[in-house]
Design a protein around this motif. Sequence first.
Motif, PDB file in Angstrom:
ATOM      1  N   MET A 110     -19.478   0.394 -16.106  1.00 36.36           N
ATOM      2  CA  MET A 110     -19.991  -0.287 -14.907  1.00 36.36           C
ATOM      3  C   MET A 110     -21.446   0.098 -14.637  1.00 36.36           C
ATOM      4  N   ASN A 111     -21.761   1.375 -14.831  1.00 36.29           N
ATOM      5  CA  ASN A 111     -23.147   1.828 -14.624  1.00 36.29           C
ATOM      6  C   ASN A 111     -24.088   1.169 -15.627  1.00 36.29           C
ATOM      7  N   LEU A 137     -19.135  -4.444  -8.969  1.00 36.80           N
ATOM      8  CA  LEU A 137     -20.536  -4.869  -9.086  1.00 36.80           C
ATOM      9  C   LEU A 137     -20.880  -6.023  -8.141  1.00 36.80           C
ATOM     10  N   SER A 192     -29.634  -5.219 -13.105  1.00 32.53           N
ATOM     11  CA  SER A 192     -30.832  -4.936 -12.303  1.00 32.53           C
ATOM     12  C   SER A 192     -32.117  -5.271 -13.065  1.00 32.53           C
ATOM     13  N   ARG A 204     -24.559  -2.340 -14.476  1.00 30.99           N
ATOM     14  CA  ARG A 204     -25.431  -2.341 -13.286  1.00 30.99           C
ATOM     15  C   ARG A 204     -26.899  -2.261 -13.707  1.00 30.99           C
ATOM     16  N   LYS A 205     -27.159  -1.424 -14.717  1.00 35.93           N
ATOM     17  CA  LYS A 205     -28.531  -1.272 -15.221  1.00 35.93           C
ATOM     18  C   LYS A 205     -29.023  -2.569 -15.857  1.00 35.93           C
ATOM     19  N   GLU A 263     -27.157 -11.760 -11.981  1.00 36.33           N
ATOM     20  CA  GLU A 263     -27.758 -11.161 -10.797  1.00 36.33           C
ATOM     21  C   GLU A 263     -27.610 -12.108  -9.608  1.00 36.33           C
ATOM     22  N   ASP A 313     -21.916  -6.107  -5.221  1.00 39.47           N
ATOM     23  CA  ASP A 313     -23.110  -5.921  -4.380  1.00 39.47           C
ATOM     24  C   ASP A 313     -24.382  -6.443  -5.040  1.00 39.47           C
ATOM     25  N   ILE A 314     -24.451  -6.399  -6.391  1.00 41.03           N
ATOM     26  CA  ILE A 314     -25.668  -6.889  -7.070  1.00 41.03           C
ATOM     27  C   ILE A 314     -25.410  -8.061  -8.005  1.00 41.03           C
TER      28      ILE A 314
END
Length: 141
Positions: free
Chosen positions: A75-76, A116, A83, A79-80, A139, A118-119
Motif C-alpha cells: 500500500m505504501n 488509499l 502521489s 501511495r508513492k 489519483e 484519501d488520495i
Amino acid sequence: MTSREAVRLAEEAGLDLVKIAPTAKPPVCKIVDYGKFRYEQARKEKEARKKQKIIEIKEIRLSPNIDTNDLNTKMNAARKFISKGDKVKITLRFRGREMAHMANSKHILDDFAEALSDIASIEKAPKVEGRSMTMFLTEKR
C-alpha cells in the motif's frame, strides 16, 4: 485577394506563400520565409511535448494469502506511485487451489482501495481475468 495576386506579392517580397488554414473558406495564407516558418512550428511542438505529462502504469502484484504487514508495504508503494501521478494496477494472482476461492479474496482488493481512498479513486473496479483479478487506481482530482 486572388491566389495569383498573393503569389505575385510573395515573389516580389522574395518570400514564400504559406497556407495557414487550408480548410477555411476562403483559405488563409501568409507571406513568410518557409524555412523560418517550419523551424518556428517545430519549436512550438517541442515546447508542447515538454509540458506533457506521461502517465505510467505501475503494477503491484498480490496473492490471496498475503499478510497484513506485507499488504501495508504494498500500500505504501502504491501511495508513492499515485502521489507521483502514475496509475496503479493492482493484480491479485491465484495459483492452484486458490482458484476455487476467488470470490473470498475480493475483499483484499476492496481493503486496498479503501486504505488509499484519501488520495486515490478506483478507475476500473476489480475484474477477474483468467488466473488473476485486476483493479486500476488513479489519483483523485
